[in-house]
Design an enzyme around this catalytic site. Structure first.
Site, PDB file in Angstrom:
ATOM      1  N   ILE A   6       0.828  -1.207   0.000  1.00  0.00           N
ATOM      2  CA  ILE A   6       0.000   0.000   0.000  1.00  0.00           C
ATOM      3  C   ILE A   6       0.861   1.255   0.000  1.00  0.00           C
ATOM      4  O   ILE A   6       0.553   2.233  -0.666  1.00  0.00           O
ATOM      5  CB  ILE A   6      -0.963  -0.007   1.208  1.00  0.00           C
ATOM      6  CG1 ILE A   6      -2.094  -0.994   0.924  1.00  0.00           C
ATOM      7  CG2 ILE A   6      -1.509   1.387   1.491  1.00  0.00           C
ATOM      8  CD1 ILE A   6      -3.175  -1.030   1.963  1.00  0.00           C
ATOM      9  N   GLU A  59       8.262  -2.980   4.379  1.00  0.00           N
ATOM     10  CA  GLU A  59       8.179  -4.107   3.434  1.00  0.00           C
ATOM     11  C   GLU A  59       8.540  -3.659   2.018  1.00  0.00           C
ATOM     12  O   GLU A  59       9.200  -4.392   1.277  1.00  0.00           O
ATOM     13  CB  GLU A  59       6.780  -4.734   3.459  1.00  0.00           C
ATOM     14  CG  GLU A  59       6.444  -5.483   4.737  1.00  0.00           C
ATOM     15  CD  GLU A  59       7.350  -6.682   4.992  1.00  0.00           C
ATOM     16  OE1 GLU A  59       7.672  -7.418   4.037  1.00  0.00           O
ATOM     17  OE2 GLU A  59       7.751  -6.876   6.150  1.00  0.00           O
ATOM     18  N   HIS A  87      -3.284  -0.533   8.808  1.00  0.00           N
ATOM     19  CA  HIS A  87      -2.371  -1.365   9.605  1.00  0.00           C
ATOM     20  C   HIS A  87      -1.582  -0.495  10.575  1.00  0.00           C
ATOM     21  O   HIS A  87      -1.544  -0.762  11.773  1.00  0.00           O
ATOM     22  CB  HIS A  87      -1.417  -2.129   8.681  1.00  0.00           C
ATOM     23  CG  HIS A  87      -0.618  -3.180   9.376  1.00  0.00           C
ATOM     24  ND1 HIS A  87       0.429  -2.878  10.224  1.00  0.00           N
ATOM     25  CD2 HIS A  87      -0.718  -4.531   9.361  1.00  0.00           C
ATOM     26  CE1 HIS A  87       0.942  -3.996  10.700  1.00  0.00           C
ATOM     27  NE2 HIS A  87       0.268  -5.019  10.203  1.00  0.00           N
ATOM     28  N   LEU A 109      -4.892  -4.067   1.775  1.00  0.00           N
ATOM     29  CA  LEU A 109      -5.104  -4.695   0.474  1.00  0.00           C
ATOM     30  C   LEU A 109      -5.934  -5.966   0.596  1.00  0.00           C
ATOM     31  O   LEU A 109      -6.815  -6.239  -0.207  1.00  0.00           O
ATOM     32  CB  LEU A 109      -3.756  -5.004  -0.181  1.00  0.00           C
ATOM     33  CG  LEU A 109      -3.797  -5.077  -1.710  1.00  0.00           C
ATOM     34  CD1 LEU A 109      -4.068  -3.714  -2.314  1.00  0.00           C
ATOM     35  CD2 LEU A 109      -2.502  -5.656  -2.246  1.00  0.00           C
ATOM     36  N   VAL A 110      -5.661  -6.733   1.668  1.00  0.00           N
ATOM     37  CA  VAL A 110      -6.364  -7.999   1.904  1.00  0.00           C
ATOM     38  C   VAL A 110      -7.023  -7.940   3.280  1.00  0.00           C
ATOM     39  O   VAL A 110      -6.418  -7.472   4.239  1.00  0.00           O
ATOM     40  CB  VAL A 110      -5.363  -9.182   1.861  1.00  0.00           C
ATOM     41  CG1 VAL A 110      -6.053 -10.494   2.230  1.00  0.00           C
ATOM     42  CG2 VAL A 110      -4.730  -9.295   0.488  1.00  0.00           C
TER      43      VAL A 110
END
Length: 205
Positions: A44, A49, A104, A162-163
């Site tokens: 995102i 990451e 998150h 995203l998920v």
């Protein structure tokens, strides 16, 4: 390819599914004779990451004539505007409710993107959109206070991920200390939409 070693190991031990990390995938492509590779992340934002992804891809640059490294979903003001407009349209039927997005959150400086998105929602006519995070700022307490000040009674709770995975199914809804129960205990009517950003065609476009 995945960047998360934790998820790679979990899939291997729990489901016997083998997923390459970025370096292994690039080694395979080199061995198969590819000379140009486009590495497109599905992250995102430009956080830990994504930085790990870029570092891994760059470490294999010598194997190819060219490696192109794409940007995450949110990489600048125009990206933010596009996402806000997508979400404003996706949730337009809930004008009387506060739409609370659960991000998150991260210790990375890129966490500021969440506050920027929250500000931009108001700026672009999505006044009933609110952003919170599980592991960063704005925290759930800030969101509850802001929604109260705006005198909303109904909450639509949905992930800004995203998920719709572990956080959506445990931290957002389900568990005793979930965001859903926090809002209910504060007297709100809550509806959860457990749907990741990747499930919206407008965002994929």
């Amino acid at each position: 390819a995945f960047t998360s070693g934790f998820i790679i190991n979990k899939l291997k031990t729990k489901m016997n599914i083998e997923i390459d990390n970025v370096e292994t995938a690039l080694d395979k492509l080199s061995n198969e004779g590819y000379e140009k590779v486009i590495c497109q992340p599905t992250h995102i934002m430009n956080g830990f990451e994504y930085e790990k992804f870029v570092k891994m891809a760059e470490s294999k640059r010598h194997l190819f004539k060219d490696i192109v490294i794409g940007e995450p979903l949110l990489f600048g003001t125009e990206d933010n505007q596009n996402i806000v407009d997508c979400l404003k349209n996706e949730f337009k039927e809930y004008k009387e409710s506060a739409i609370v997005f659960m991000g998150h959150g991260t210790e990375h400086p890129s966490n500021s993107i969440y506050a920027a998105i929250d500000y931009m929602m108001k700026d672009r006519g999505f006044e009933n959109g609110f952003m919170g995070t599980v592991e960063g700022y704005p925290e759930i307490e800030s969101v509850v206070n802001t929604v109260k000040r705006n005198e909303y009674k109904n909450i639509i709770l949905t992930p800004f991920m995203l998920v719709a995975g572990d956080h959506a199914n445990n931290d957002m809804t389900g568990e005793e200390d979930s965001w859903e129960n926090i809002f209910i205990n504060q007297g709100f009517n809550v509806k959860c939409i457990v749907k990741g950003l990747g499930e919206y065609k407008s965002i994929r476009n």
